[in-house]
Design an enzyme around this catalytic site. Sequence first.
Site, PDB file in Angstrom:
ATOM      1  N   ASP A  83     -33.114 -10.537  -9.642  1.00 16.53           N
ATOM      2  CA  ASP A  83     -34.159 -11.590 -10.386  1.00 16.53           C
ATOM      3  C   ASP A  83     -33.538 -12.805 -10.866  1.00 16.53           C
ATOM      4  OD1 ASP A  83     -33.253 -10.390 -12.421  1.00 16.53           O
ATOM      5  OD2 ASP A  83     -34.968  -9.448 -13.027  1.00 16.53           O
ATOM      6  N   GLY A  84     -32.104 -12.640 -10.902  1.00 18.07           N
ATOM      7  CA  GLY A  84     -31.340 -13.662 -11.570  1.00 18.07           C
ATOM      8  C   GLY A  84     -31.459 -13.834 -13.128  1.00 18.07           C
ATOM      9  N   ARG A  92     -22.035 -19.253 -21.349  1.00 20.31           N
ATOM     10  CA  ARG A  92     -20.446 -19.017 -21.536  1.00 20.31           C
ATOM     11  C   ARG A  92     -19.948 -20.212 -21.166  1.00 20.31           C
ATOM     12  NH1 ARG A  92     -19.813 -13.680 -17.721  1.00 20.31           N
ATOM     13  NH2 ARG A  92     -20.364 -15.058 -15.873  1.00 20.31           N
ATOM     14  N   ASP A  96     -17.121 -11.430 -17.401  1.00 17.11           N
ATOM     15  CA  ASP A  96     -18.249 -10.499 -16.968  1.00 17.11           C
ATOM     16  C   ASP A  96     -18.300  -9.249 -17.712  1.00 17.11           C
ATOM     17  OD1 ASP A  96     -18.979 -12.173 -15.179  1.00 17.11           O
ATOM     18  OD2 ASP A  96     -19.107 -10.913 -13.660  1.00 17.11           O
ATOM     19  N   LYS A 112     -25.876 -17.560 -18.032  1.00 22.52           N
ATOM     20  CA  LYS A 112     -25.959 -16.393 -17.473  1.00 22.52           C
ATOM     21  C   LYS A 112     -27.370 -15.906 -17.766  1.00 22.52           C
ATOM     22  CE  LYS A 112     -23.591 -11.651 -17.010  1.00 22.52           C
ATOM     23  NZ  LYS A 112     -22.532 -11.213 -17.218  1.00 22.52           N
ATOM     24  N   ASP A 156     -14.395  -9.371  -8.018  1.00 22.64           N
ATOM     25  CA  ASP A 156     -15.418 -10.304  -8.324  1.00 22.64           C
ATOM     26  C   ASP A 156     -15.404 -10.612  -9.766  1.00 22.64           C
ATOM     27  OD1 ASP A 156     -16.458  -7.869  -7.525  1.00 22.64           O
ATOM     28  OD2 ASP A 156     -18.431  -8.649  -8.658  1.00 22.64           O
ATOM     29  N   ASN A 157     -15.059  -9.578 -10.511  1.00 21.41           N
ATOM     30  CA  ASN A 157     -14.975  -9.738 -12.088  1.00 21.41           C
ATOM     31  C   ASN A 157     -13.492  -9.886 -12.648  1.00 21.41           C
ATOM     32  OD1 ASN A 157     -17.596  -9.239 -11.986  1.00 21.41           O
ATOM     33  ND2 ASN A 157     -17.671  -7.019 -12.265  1.00 21.41           N
ATOM     34  N   GLY A 178     -21.257 -13.695  -5.082  1.00 25.07           N
ATOM     35  CA  GLY A 178     -21.623 -15.077  -5.751  1.00 25.07           C
ATOM     36  C   GLY A 178     -22.225 -15.017  -7.144  1.00 25.07           C
ATOM     37  N   ARG A 206     -26.594 -14.459 -10.828  1.00 26.01           N
ATOM     38  CA  ARG A 206     -27.892 -14.942 -12.261  1.00 26.01           C
ATOM     39  C   ARG A 206     -26.735 -15.895 -13.021  1.00 26.01           C
ATOM     40  NH1 ARG A 206     -27.951  -9.904 -15.791  1.00 26.01           N
ATOM     41  NH2 ARG A 206     -26.109  -8.753 -15.223  1.00 26.01           N
TER      42      ARG A 206
HETATM   43  P1  AMP Z   1     -21.361  -7.531 -11.598  1.00 30.59           P
HETATM   44  O1  AMP Z   1     -20.828  -6.348 -10.970  1.00 30.59           O
HETATM   45  O2  AMP Z   1     -22.341  -7.179 -12.548  1.00 30.59           O
HETATM   46  O3  AMP Z   1     -20.522  -8.822 -12.055  1.00 30.59           O
HETATM   47  O4  AMP Z   1     -22.350  -8.070 -10.468  1.00 30.59           O
HETATM   48  C1  AMP Z   1     -22.014  -8.169  -9.055  1.00 30.59           C
HETATM   49  C2  AMP Z   1     -23.064  -9.129  -8.486  1.00 30.59           C
HETATM   50  O5  AMP Z   1     -24.144  -8.904  -8.543  1.00 30.59           O
HETATM   51  C3  AMP Z   1     -22.751 -10.654  -8.760  1.00 30.59           C
HETATM   52  O6  AMP Z   1     -22.586 -11.333  -7.480  1.00 30.59           O
HETATM   53  C4  AMP Z   1     -23.832 -10.645  -9.854  1.00 30.59           C
HETATM   54  O7  AMP Z   1     -24.214 -12.174  -9.824  1.00 30.59           O
HETATM   55  C5  AMP Z   1     -24.989 -10.111  -8.894  1.00 30.59           C
HETATM   56  N1  AMP Z   1     -25.953  -9.714  -9.938  1.00 30.59           N
HETATM   57  C6  AMP Z   1     -25.917  -8.681 -11.089  1.00 30.59           C
HETATM   58  N2  AMP Z   1     -27.239  -8.870 -11.873  1.00 30.59           N
HETATM   59  C7  AMP Z   1     -27.886  -9.842 -11.138  1.00 30.59           C
HETATM   60  C8  AMP Z   1     -29.370 -10.195 -11.348  1.00 30.59           C
HETATM   61  N3  AMP Z   1     -29.955  -9.648 -12.225  1.00 30.59           N
HETATM   62  N4  AMP Z   1     -29.804 -10.888 -10.565  1.00 30.59           N
HETATM   63  C9  AMP Z   1     -29.155 -11.444  -9.593  1.00 30.59           C
HETATM   64  N5  AMP Z   1     -27.900 -11.230  -9.465  1.00 30.59           N
HETATM   65  C10 AMP Z   1     -27.067 -10.213 -10.178  1.00 30.59           C
HETATM   66 MG    MG Z   2     -19.692 -10.012 -12.190  1.00 25.55          MG
END
Ligand code: AMP
Ligand code: MG
Length: 545
Positions: free
Chosen positions: A145-146, A203, A290, A133, A280-281, A110, A113
């Site tokens: 931490d989002g 974005r 992403d 973002k 997810d990307n 989901g 952030r």
């Molecule tokens: P990514 O592979 O970087 O696209 O991230 C995978 C998942 O981790 C996604 O659900 C992102 O929203 C979540 N995510 C990555 N970095 C953060 C962050 N700093 N805080 C909260 N969720 C994160």
């Molecule tokens: Mg992602």
Amino acid sequence: MSKIMNKNSLKNLTFNNRFYNELTADPITENYPRQVKGAFYSKVKPTPVKAPQLVSYSKEVATLLDLDEETCRSDQFSQIFTGNDSLKGMQSYAQCYGGFQFGNWAGQLGDGRAINLGEVLNSAGEHWTLQLKGAGITPYSRTADGLAVLRSSVREYLCSEAMFHLGVPTTRALSLTLTGEDVVRDMFYDGRPQAELGAVVCRVAPSFTRFGNFQIFAARGELEQLKQLTDFTIKNDFPHLGEPNKETYIKWFEEVCIRTAEMIVHWQRVGFVHGVMNTDNMSILGLTIDYGPYGWLEDFNADWTPNTTDAINKRYRYGHQPQIGHWNLGQLANAIYPLIEDVEPLQQALKLYEKCFDQGWHAMMTKKLGLDEYKPQSDNNLFSELFQILSLVETDMTIFFRKLVDIDCSDLENNTFTNEDLIKPFLDAYYQEDILNEPDQVMQGFIKRIADWIRSYRNRICQNTTKKSVRRATMNATNPKYVFRNYLAQLAIDKADQGDFSMVNDLLELFRHPYDEQIDKEQYAAKRPEWARQRAGCSMLSCSS
Ligand code: AMP
Ligand code: MG
């Protein structure tokens, strides 16, 4: 009167939030980490920040949204696009999705952030979803931490715009703002956390729906929601396919396969390595989405990945991206199978992906080499030997291809060219520039092989029947002069961290015309300097951002 004068102001933005209004929300509105079942998104507001400050905005994306320069430079703009303020019509939410990460089902992920602000309906009748973002935690933040740091936000902001101007399908970026707050990151997960500047990128895309949005419903057996999301996506993002039904679902999946193939052909053309092709990307629209630990090939190496998290298996290496596209589509096919209940058309669509990728790749290579047409009998060897000679010695991919245009066959009768004569025009592309003076026998063997390839290439372009100027124009529109080299990103980040945003804006301007010779910007076309070879951020990146 005042309405006319202010037509490019923020308050005139019209919102039509289809995702928010047509799909079911999570009934819980408190903001804490949880599993969200049966819903498409959760309502959540950005977390206010201390001191928003605009670093840069993209005038092209502003124009898509009917916003003018004065508006983008206003204080209200920075407040809104860091999440401190909102506009009438905005309805903010985080999407629920899952994904396969590095080949394994990871369950619910989901928008951890990312917070969507709504869909702008612009004066051309287009819908553009705005998404912040790094604007704070959501129900999908899990233990994180989002937030986002300036380093990764500069990378996302500049790369999305660079990709757009290179002609690669991508999400866009409207703005890059500082939050005025620090964010702590352990960049290499080695127990040395540091405070970095917090930032937010806004974005922009027609939609941010990912393969993982469908997969989460399939994994949970929530078939009604799976169908609703598919119908919604077809109706809004693929309206030309007509009324959703089993046949339309198949056509839709075929189109997703085609778009994904086309996107990856472009990545291979410009030397872009996404770095984290988890499902997810992967955008359902076939957009690059992403921007995390991505990188650009400098020396040509099909096994290269910038992502240190993937250093052992190199699942997402440059040369493997086409196969990963196929694997990811296979997972999407599994997810939507319950809507179709027939394996055959899904398998056919996956074959279509392979066919489209192959055809697209050959057409792309044909253009990169400036050939009038693709002749499989001779050209397959020409292409494969090219990739061999590019990897024999460290060769800068971008410079090598850009220089190829200067090879011509007008003096073909002149067979007296030595190996050195043939290689000389390319010397700039070699990381070891005195390559020709290397007495080593192995190296001399490599030089002969490279020169032989140039000989065959000269012979091959003599078969062209169109004018030389056509070949030149095609090649220079296919082989970029300027790409977002990893070390350029790092130099811009180093300056930005010191409060100097000039290079961010210089690069944004540079990348508006990546195929043009920009005489005063020659330094940005230079190959990676030695200091950048092993420097973090230039050759190695982690997911920490
Ligand atoms: P990514 O592979 O970087 O696209 O991230 C995978 C998942 O981790 C996604 O659900 C992102 O929203 C979540 N995510 C990555 N970095 C953060 C962050 N700093 N805080 C909260 N969720 C994160
Ligand atoms: Mg992602």
